[in-house]
Every structure is written in C-alpha cells, then in structure tokens.
Motif scaffolding. Structure first.
Motif, PDB file in Angstrom:
ATOM      1  N   LEU A  57       0.740  -1.085   0.018  1.00  0.00           N
ATOM      2  CA  LEU A  57       0.088   0.119  -0.020  1.00  0.00           C
ATOM      3  C   LEU A  57       0.924   1.440  -0.131  1.00  0.00           C
ATOM      4  O   LEU A  57       1.919   1.146   0.870  1.00  0.00           O
ATOM      5  CB  LEU A  57      -0.881  -0.015   1.041  1.00  0.00           C
ATOM      6  N   TRP A  58       0.459   2.162  -0.728  1.00  0.00           N
ATOM      7  CA  TRP A  58       1.111   3.545  -0.754  1.00  0.00           C
ATOM      8  C   TRP A  58       0.669   4.372   0.360  1.00  0.00           C
ATOM      9  O   TRP A  58      -0.384   4.723   0.409  1.00  0.00           O
ATOM     10  CB  TRP A  58       1.013   4.363  -2.191  1.00  0.00           C
ATOM     11  N   ILE A  59       1.536   4.826   1.226  1.00  0.00           N
ATOM     12  CA  ILE A  59       1.177   5.464   2.336  1.00  0.00           C
ATOM     13  C   ILE A  59       2.118   6.638   2.361  1.00  0.00           C
ATOM     14  O   ILE A  59       3.162   6.875   2.301  1.00  0.00           O
ATOM     15  CB  ILE A  59       1.859   4.905   3.706  1.00  0.00           C
ATOM     16  N   PRO A  60       1.259   7.987   1.745  1.00  0.00           N
ATOM     17  CA  PRO A  60       1.781   9.337   1.608  1.00  0.00           C
ATOM     18  C   PRO A  60       2.735   9.661   2.583  1.00  0.00           C
ATOM     19  O   PRO A  60       4.012  10.329   2.011  1.00  0.00           O
ATOM     20  CB  PRO A  60       0.898  10.136   1.484  1.00  0.00           C
ATOM     21  N   GLU A  61       2.700   9.441   3.906  1.00  0.00           N
ATOM     22  CA  GLU A  61       3.677   9.760   4.943  1.00  0.00           C
ATOM     23  C   GLU A  61       4.986   9.235   4.704  1.00  0.00           C
ATOM     24  O   GLU A  61       5.968   9.713   5.314  1.00  0.00           O
ATOM     25  CB  GLU A  61       3.152   9.409   6.374  1.00  0.00           C
ATOM     26  N   PHE A  62       5.043   7.982   4.292  1.00  0.00           N
ATOM     27  CA  PHE A  62       6.285   7.431   3.832  1.00  0.00           C
ATOM     28  C   PHE A  62       7.045   7.770   2.649  1.00  0.00           C
ATOM     29  O   PHE A  62       8.119   7.805   2.225  1.00  0.00           O
ATOM     30  CB  PHE A  62       6.071   5.629   3.944  1.00  0.00           C
ATOM     31  N   GLY A  63       6.188   8.442   1.723  1.00  0.00           N
ATOM     32  CA  GLY A  63       6.553   8.972   0.604  1.00  0.00           C
ATOM     33  C   GLY A  63       7.315   8.084  -0.470  1.00  0.00           C
ATOM     34  O   GLY A  63       8.433   8.299  -1.045  1.00  0.00           O
ATOM     35  N   ASP A  64       6.916   6.815  -0.229  1.00  0.00           N
ATOM     36  CA  ASP A  64       7.788   5.673  -1.044  1.00  0.00           C
ATOM     37  C   ASP A  64       6.727   4.636  -1.614  1.00  0.00           C
ATOM     38  O   ASP A  64       6.226   3.983  -0.518  1.00  0.00           O
ATOM     39  CB  ASP A  64       8.815   5.131  -0.298  1.00  0.00           C
ATOM     40  N   ALA A  65       6.686   4.446  -2.776  1.00  0.00           N
ATOM     41  CA  ALA A  65       5.539   3.433  -3.264  1.00  0.00           C
ATOM     42  C   ALA A  65       6.535   2.147  -3.924  1.00  0.00           C
ATOM     43  O   ALA A  65       5.940   1.535  -4.635  1.00  0.00           O
ATOM     44  CB  ALA A  65       4.730   4.050  -4.497  1.00  0.00           C
ATOM     45  N   GLY A  66       7.803   2.103  -3.730  1.00  0.00           N
ATOM     46  CA  GLY A  66       8.538   1.029  -4.343  1.00  0.00           C
ATOM     47  C   GLY A  66       8.611   1.396  -5.690  1.00  0.00           C
ATOM     48  O   GLY A  66       8.784   2.119  -6.195  1.00  0.00           O
ATOM     49  N   GLN A  67       8.383  -0.033  -6.543  1.00  0.00           N
ATOM     50  CA  GLN A  67       8.420  -0.059  -7.949  1.00  0.00           C
ATOM     51  C   GLN A  67       6.970  -0.164  -8.340  1.00  0.00           C
ATOM     52  O   GLN A  67       6.592  -0.143  -9.629  1.00  0.00           O
ATOM     53  CB  GLN A  67       9.196  -0.925  -8.751  1.00  0.00           C
ATOM     54  N   VAL A  68       6.015   0.324  -7.658  1.00  0.00           N
ATOM     55  CA  VAL A  68       4.631   0.339  -7.775  1.00  0.00           C
ATOM     56  C   VAL A  68       3.991  -1.030  -8.216  1.00  0.00           C
ATOM     57  O   VAL A  68       2.847  -1.360  -7.543  1.00  0.00           O
ATOM     58  CB  VAL A  68       4.228   1.452  -8.880  1.00  0.00           C
ATOM     59  N   PHE A  69       4.357  -1.662  -9.249  1.00  0.00           N
ATOM     60  CA  PHE A  69       3.955  -2.921  -9.627  1.00  0.00           C
ATOM     61  C   PHE A  69       3.975  -4.112  -8.638  1.00  0.00           C
ATOM     62  O   PHE A  69       5.029  -3.957  -7.953  1.00  0.00           O
ATOM     63  CB  PHE A  69       4.521  -3.471 -10.730  1.00  0.00           C
TER      64      PHE A  69
END
Length: 309
Positions: A57-69
């Motif tokens: 899950l993308w958590i905006p506070e972490f600012g990191d979505a990995g490579q998304v896929f």
C-alpha cells in the motif's frame, strides 16, 4: 563481489527529476516509462541481479511506493524480457501474504525464469498496512518464522499439506529457491544465519559495515556459504574524479571513487551490492552504461549468489 541494480529504474529522487522535466510526478511514485528497456539494458550489460520491493500500500507519509507494480506479476514480466540476470525481491512482506500463495507464485517465477529467482523476505515495517489486511502487527515475527518454515516444507515436498492429496504446483526449477532475510525481521542474527540462505542489510560505509558482516560470518554454521548483501543509493556524477559525498544510504561521487568505495565494501565482507540510481543526476541509462564499462569488470564474482538449501 558482484553488482546488481535495485528498481525502480528512474531518477525520481534527483533534483530536477521527473517533476522538473514537466512529466506528471508525485514524490515517491516513480515514473515507470522505460522500465522494460532499462531492465533489458542491465541484463545485457552484465549486472548480476535485478532487485524489487514489495510495497503493498502506498502510504503518503512514507513518500515511497517502491516500484509500484505487484512484485510477482512484475517478476513474471521481467522473466520474459531478460535472459541471464537474477531476479530478486527485497523484500516480500511475508505476514501480509499467505505462504501457500507465496510458494506457488515464487515457484512459478523460478520456472519461468529458468531458476533465476532469489526470494528476499521480511516481516514488514509499516504498522499502518497491517489492519487493512486483518493481520496483527505485533506478532509479525512469529508469523514470519512460520511462513519461512512453510515455504521450505512446500518446496521440499509439496505433498506435506493437511490433506495429502493436495499439492502446490509447480515445483521450483531446482531443488528449492534461495531465501534471504532482508533485515533480521524480528529474529536474532543466529536464527537468520541458521535458517536463511543469505542476509541483506541496509547500506553503511565499509567502516561501519565490517562489524555487521563479521557478526554475520561468525553466526553462519561452519562449512556453509551464506552471503551478506547490501544496497546503495548512487548519484553518479559526470566528473569521473568527483570525490565522495555521503548521502542517506549511499554516496554522490564519480566513477573512480565508486570503484574504490565498492572495493572497500568488498573488503569489509559484502558479497553483493544492489545499486539504486533514484538520486542520480545522470539518466539511468547513462549511469548503467558508465558503470558497466568502467566499474563492473572489477566486480564479476560468481560465488556471491546464495544457493538454496
């Protein structure tokens, strides 16, 4: 020592990156255009492994979505467009996935890639994710140990299910799949050394890395080879003689200092480094090609990859 590449293959963390070029961008969500071409390029240039993360899950506070896929879907795609490069996860969050699903998906990738999968696993470190999956965060260490045991058992003998007429197919390409611990995942170093095939830790300079690798080597059972692996954020500057400037989890430097920096990591006991180009001011393609031409020839070790037990 050998060198790999950590996804996402973009310059999202660089000043003047995607957002500065007029492309749609949210900080922490990478631009995925060109990923196929860059993965194929890394394979062709001779890098040892491609590493990708599991960020459910993308958590905006972490600012990191990995490579998304999704990592397993993406690994299947990468297996089809690459030929030699190893495919590694750093790492699948085991408590948030059922081990039967993980066993099947990992064995599928291993078969499709001809035995190129290295399954890095972790217990996860984002408490906010767990309630969404109905999983208890505080017991993640115990859940991790149980999942590791289940994966080992299923790959060794998939008939060992409560109903013995049921099996998890396919079997891995070889006898099993290498399992590496990304971080200690709420376990002791001794447990990790006894039960896993390798250990990936966050980046430190060689001076601070050596005590970590020394403890790891002393914990590994006699007669077994289990590599210590790390990542490194790299801002490769155009000036090949640019000095080292430390950045968080890596360095900003020219290629000559990069080779020296990596040699020091090798001397400290690191067997493999996954380079991450997200903070690089140079385009990813140019950084890959420059490192492949001038730095990679010094780091082509074949004995740095964990083998499955």
């Amino acid at each position: 020592m050998s060198l790999g590449v950590e996804l996402p293959l973009d310059n999202d963390l660089a000043a003047g990156g995607s957002a500065g070029k007029g492309l749609p961008s949210t900080f922490g969500i990478p631009d995925l255009q060109g990923h196929r071409q860059r993965a194929v390029l890394a394979d062709r240039l001779g890098f040892k492994a491609l590493w990708l993360r599991d960020v459910p899950l993308w958590i905006p506070e972490f600012g990191d979505a990995g490579q998304v896929f999704d990592p397993f879907t993406y690994l299947g795609f990468l297996a089809g467009v690459t030929d030699n490069i190893l495919l590694g996860t750093a790492a699948v969050v085991l408590p948030l996935r059922h081990p039967l699903h993980v066993a099947k998906m990992a064995a599928t990738i291993d078969q499709l890639s001809g035995g190129r999968l290295i399954l890095g696993v972790a217990s996860g470190d984002r408490p906010a994710e767990y309630p969404n999956f109905g999983v208890d965060f505080e017991s993640r260490g115990e859940q991790y140990r149980t999942a590791v045991s289940t994966l080992r058992r299923l790959w060794r003998d998939s008939s060992e299910l409560p109903t013995t007429s049921m099996k998890v197919l396919p079997a891995p390409h070889g006898s099993s799949i290498p399992l590496i611990s990304v971080g200690r995942s709420q376990q002791s170093t001794e447990w990790v050394a006894e039960n896993m095939d390798g250990y990936m830790t966050y980046h430190r300079s060689a001076h601070f890395m050596k005590p970590v690798t020394d403890k790891w080597k002393h914990s590994v059972p006699d007669g077994q080879y289990k590599p210590a692996i790390t990542t490194m954020l790299v801002d490769l500057l155009e000036d090949p003689d640019a000095p080292v400037e430390p950045i968080r989890f890596g360095a900003r430097l020219g290629r000559h200092q990069l080779q020296s920096y990596l040699s020091d990591l090798e001397d400290s006991g690191v067997a493999h480094v996954a380079l991450n180009f997200r903070p690089s001011s140079q385009p990813v393609e140019e950084a890959l090609e420059e490192i492949a031409e001038y730095v990679l020839p010094a780091f082509t070790g074949d004995a740095t990859v964990p083998s499955a037990r």
